[in-house]
Design a protein around this motif. Structure first.
Motif, PDB file in Angstrom:
ATOM      1  N   SER A  12     -17.367  52.853   1.826  1.00  0.00           N
ATOM      2  CA  SER A  12     -18.783  53.153   1.949  1.00  0.00           C
ATOM      3  C   SER A  12     -19.209  50.859   1.804  1.00  0.00           C
ATOM      4  CB  SER A  12     -19.976  53.407   1.278  1.00  0.00           C
ATOM      5  OG  SER A  12     -19.157  52.341   0.136  1.00  0.00           O
ATOM      6  N   GLY A  13     -20.481  50.450   2.105  1.00  0.00           N
ATOM      7  CA  GLY A  13     -20.604  48.903   2.069  1.00  0.00           C
ATOM      8  C   GLY A  13     -19.821  47.573   1.483  1.00  0.00           C
ATOM      9  N   CYS A  14     -19.401  48.126   0.381  1.00  0.00           N
ATOM     10  CA  CYS A  14     -18.564  47.432   0.210  1.00  0.00           C
ATOM     11  C   CYS A  14     -17.307  47.192   0.368  1.00  0.00           C
ATOM     12  CB  CYS A  14     -18.481  47.833  -2.084  1.00  0.00           C
ATOM     13  SG  CYS A  14     -16.761  46.813  -2.778  1.00  0.00           S
ATOM     14  N   GLY A  15     -16.590  48.694   0.663  1.00  0.00           N
ATOM     15  CA  GLY A  15     -15.560  48.612   1.755  1.00  0.00           C
ATOM     16  C   GLY A  15     -14.862  47.954   2.361  1.00  0.00           C
ATOM     17  N   ARG A  16     -15.952  47.769   3.055  1.00  0.00           N
ATOM     18  CA  ARG A  16     -16.334  47.325   4.688  1.00  0.00           C
ATOM     19  C   ARG A  16     -16.654  45.814   4.241  1.00  0.00           C
ATOM     20  NH1 ARG A  16     -20.080  51.662   5.025  1.00  0.00           N
ATOM     21  NH2 ARG A  16     -21.759  50.419   5.216  1.00  0.00           N
ATOM     22  N   GLY A  17     -17.071  45.706   3.398  1.00  0.00           N
ATOM     23  CA  GLY A  17     -17.258  44.270   3.342  1.00  0.00           C
ATOM     24  C   GLY A  17     -15.852  43.220   2.496  1.00  0.00           C
ATOM     25  N   ILE A  18     -14.842  44.184   1.521  1.00  0.00           N
ATOM     26  CA  ILE A  18     -13.349  44.164   1.687  1.00  0.00           C
ATOM     27  C   ILE A  18     -12.338  43.750   3.000  1.00  0.00           C
ATOM     28  CG2 ILE A  18     -11.730  44.848  -0.139  1.00  0.00           C
ATOM     29  CD1 ILE A  18     -13.318  45.099  -2.005  1.00  0.00           C
ATOM     30  N   MET A  19     -12.397  45.274   3.542  1.00  0.00           N
ATOM     31  CA  MET A  19     -11.786  45.444   4.303  1.00  0.00           C
ATOM     32  C   MET A  19     -11.077  44.007   5.660  1.00  0.00           C
ATOM     33  SD  MET A  19      -9.499  47.112   5.987  1.00  0.00           S
ATOM     34  CE  MET A  19      -9.743  48.988   5.577  1.00  0.00           C
ATOM     35  N   PRO A  20     -12.226  43.078   5.829  1.00  0.00           N
ATOM     36  CA  PRO A  20     -11.581  42.153   7.021  1.00  0.00           C
ATOM     37  C   PRO A  20     -10.753  41.058   5.790  1.00  0.00           C
ATOM     38  CG  PRO A  20     -14.164  41.777   6.855  1.00  0.00           C
ATOM     39  CD  PRO A  20     -13.608  43.091   5.528  1.00  0.00           C
ATOM     40  N   LEU A  21     -10.844  40.919   4.708  1.00  0.00           N
ATOM     41  CA  LEU A  21      -9.634  39.957   3.415  1.00  0.00           C
ATOM     42  C   LEU A  21      -8.980  40.584   3.202  1.00  0.00           C
ATOM     43  CD1 LEU A  21     -12.923  39.303   0.938  1.00  0.00           C
ATOM     44  CD2 LEU A  21     -12.869  38.238   3.283  1.00  0.00           C
ATOM     45  N   ALA A  22      -9.161  42.068   3.151  1.00  0.00           N
ATOM     46  CA  ALA A  22      -7.668  42.679   2.882  1.00  0.00           C
ATOM     47  C   ALA A  22      -6.651  42.511   4.545  1.00  0.00           C
ATOM     48  CB  ALA A  22      -7.725  44.591   2.922  1.00  0.00           C
ATOM     49  N   ARG A  23      -7.347  42.860   5.576  1.00  0.00           N
ATOM     50  CA  ARG A  23      -7.096  42.357   6.597  1.00  0.00           C
ATOM     51  C   ARG A  23      -6.336  41.252   7.342  1.00  0.00           C
ATOM     52  NH1 ARG A  23     -10.570  44.293   9.765  1.00  0.00           N
ATOM     53  NH2 ARG A  23     -11.632  42.483  10.560  1.00  0.00           N
ATOM     54  N   LYS A  24      -7.067  40.057   7.043  1.00  0.00           N
ATOM     55  CA  LYS A  24      -7.015  38.814   7.099  1.00  0.00           C
ATOM     56  C   LYS A  24      -5.252  38.400   6.002  1.00  0.00           C
ATOM     57  CE  LYS A  24      -6.842  34.468   8.826  1.00  0.00           C
ATOM     58  NZ  LYS A  24      -6.616  34.277  10.123  1.00  0.00           N
ATOM     59  N   GLN A  25      -5.119  39.105   4.739  1.00  0.00           N
ATOM     60  CA  GLN A  25      -4.163  38.691   3.984  1.00  0.00           C
ATOM     61  C   GLN A  25      -3.094  39.336   4.616  1.00  0.00           C
ATOM     62  OE1 GLN A  25      -5.592  38.432  -0.295  1.00  0.00           O
ATOM     63  NE2 GLN A  25      -4.215  40.132  -1.007  1.00  0.00           N
ATOM     64  N   LEU A  26      -3.118  40.468   4.997  1.00  0.00           N
ATOM     65  CA  LEU A  26      -2.072  41.285   5.595  1.00  0.00           C
ATOM     66  C   LEU A  26      -1.448  40.907   6.372  1.00  0.00           C
ATOM     67  CD1 LEU A  26      -2.210  44.833   5.060  1.00  0.00           C
ATOM     68  CD2 LEU A  26      -1.232  43.599   3.083  1.00  0.00           C
ATOM     69  N   GLN A  27      -1.921  40.006   7.599  1.00  0.00           N
ATOM     70  CA  GLN A  27      -1.723  39.500   8.614  1.00  0.00           C
ATOM     71  C   GLN A  27      -1.248  37.828   8.513  1.00  0.00           C
ATOM     72  OE1 GLN A  27      -5.734  38.734  10.599  1.00  0.00           O
ATOM     73  NE2 GLN A  27      -5.077  40.490  12.251  1.00  0.00           N
ATOM     74  N   GLN A  28      -1.736  36.582   7.553  1.00  0.00           N
ATOM     75  CA  GLN A  28      -1.131  36.249   6.547  1.00  0.00           C
ATOM     76  C   GLN A  28       0.556  36.397   6.303  1.00  0.00           C
ATOM     77  OE1 GLN A  28      -3.567  34.148   4.321  1.00  0.00           O
ATOM     78  NE2 GLN A  28      -4.767  33.153   6.084  1.00  0.00           N
TER      79      GLN A  28
END
Length: 219
Positions: A12-28
């Motif tokens: 939901s909203g909380c998860g959709r706000g966290i996902m871009p941060l998680a994605r960037k962290q894994l990309q790095q």
């Protein structure tokens, strides 16, 4: 090579706000983004913002040697239940943090935290498990924060404050600084209303609102 799977638990909203941060962290970290999914107990779609959405059972059946989740659930009681469930199943807690957070000296941060953009945590601070700090929140010096505490956006927690477990602090709330050896205490499972200005201790299980913050009278 060990195969890790990463999940943002809650789509939901909380998860959709966290996902871009998680994605960037894994990309790095050079981790393929096909190893990053949403986990939701009642998935309403199979794909959200480019990521697969799996039920918890599907997440556990996915091919992986190690599974990690960050709990993107605002309700702290639910967050605690999910943390226990994941621990029982061997799923590791995952801390997700924005690139531009500020962490100073002597900060002890418990497992499974979420630190959103523009969060600042200064010096000599101890924070428990599965802490959520939303956008533009800060924690000043010499604070102790318990497990499963949630800060909505723009929370200002000043120095020498003790926040017990399962406290929710609403958007824009201000918590006055305590004194060395006599911290201002926010009791377990209390709620600080949006925009409240807290200038004295809050008893456990109490909802306070206003400036200065006072217990909410329910009619």
């Amino acid at each position: 090579m060990m195969s890790s799977l990463y999940g943002v638990y809650g789509a939901s909203g909380c998860g959709r706000g966290i996902m871009p941060l998680a994605r960037k962290q894994l990309q790095q970290g050079g981790i393929s983004l096909d190893r990053l999914v949403f986990v939701d107990d009642r998935p309403e779609a199979s794909l959200i913002n480019g990521h697969r959405v799996l039920s918890y059972a599907e997440f556990m059946q996915e091919d992986a040697d190690v599974r990690h989740v960050v709990l993107a659930i605002a309700d702290s009681a639910v967050r605690e239940k999910l943390a226990a469930r994941c621990a029982l199943d061997g799923v590791k807690p995952w801390t997700v943090r924005a690139e531009n957070i500020v962490l100073m000296d002597g900060v002890v941060l418990g497992e499974g935290a979420v630190l959103s953009p523009f969060v600042a945590i200064t010096s000599n601070i101890r924070i428990g498990r599965h802490f959520h700090a939303n956008l533009f929140s800060y924690v000043e010096h010499d604070c102790v924060i318990g497990d499963f505490v949630t800060f909505a956006p723009g929370v200002k927690c000043n120095g020498n404050v003790l926040i017990e477990e399962h406290v929710y602090v609403g958007a824009g709330a201000v918590i006055k600084q305590g004194r060395p050896g006599k911290p201002l205490v926010i009791g377990r499972s209390s709620v600080i209303g949006m925009g409240a200005v807290v200038i004295c201790d809050v008893p456990p299980g109490t909802t306070v609102v206003g400036n200065p913050a006072k217990p909410l009278l329910r009619g």
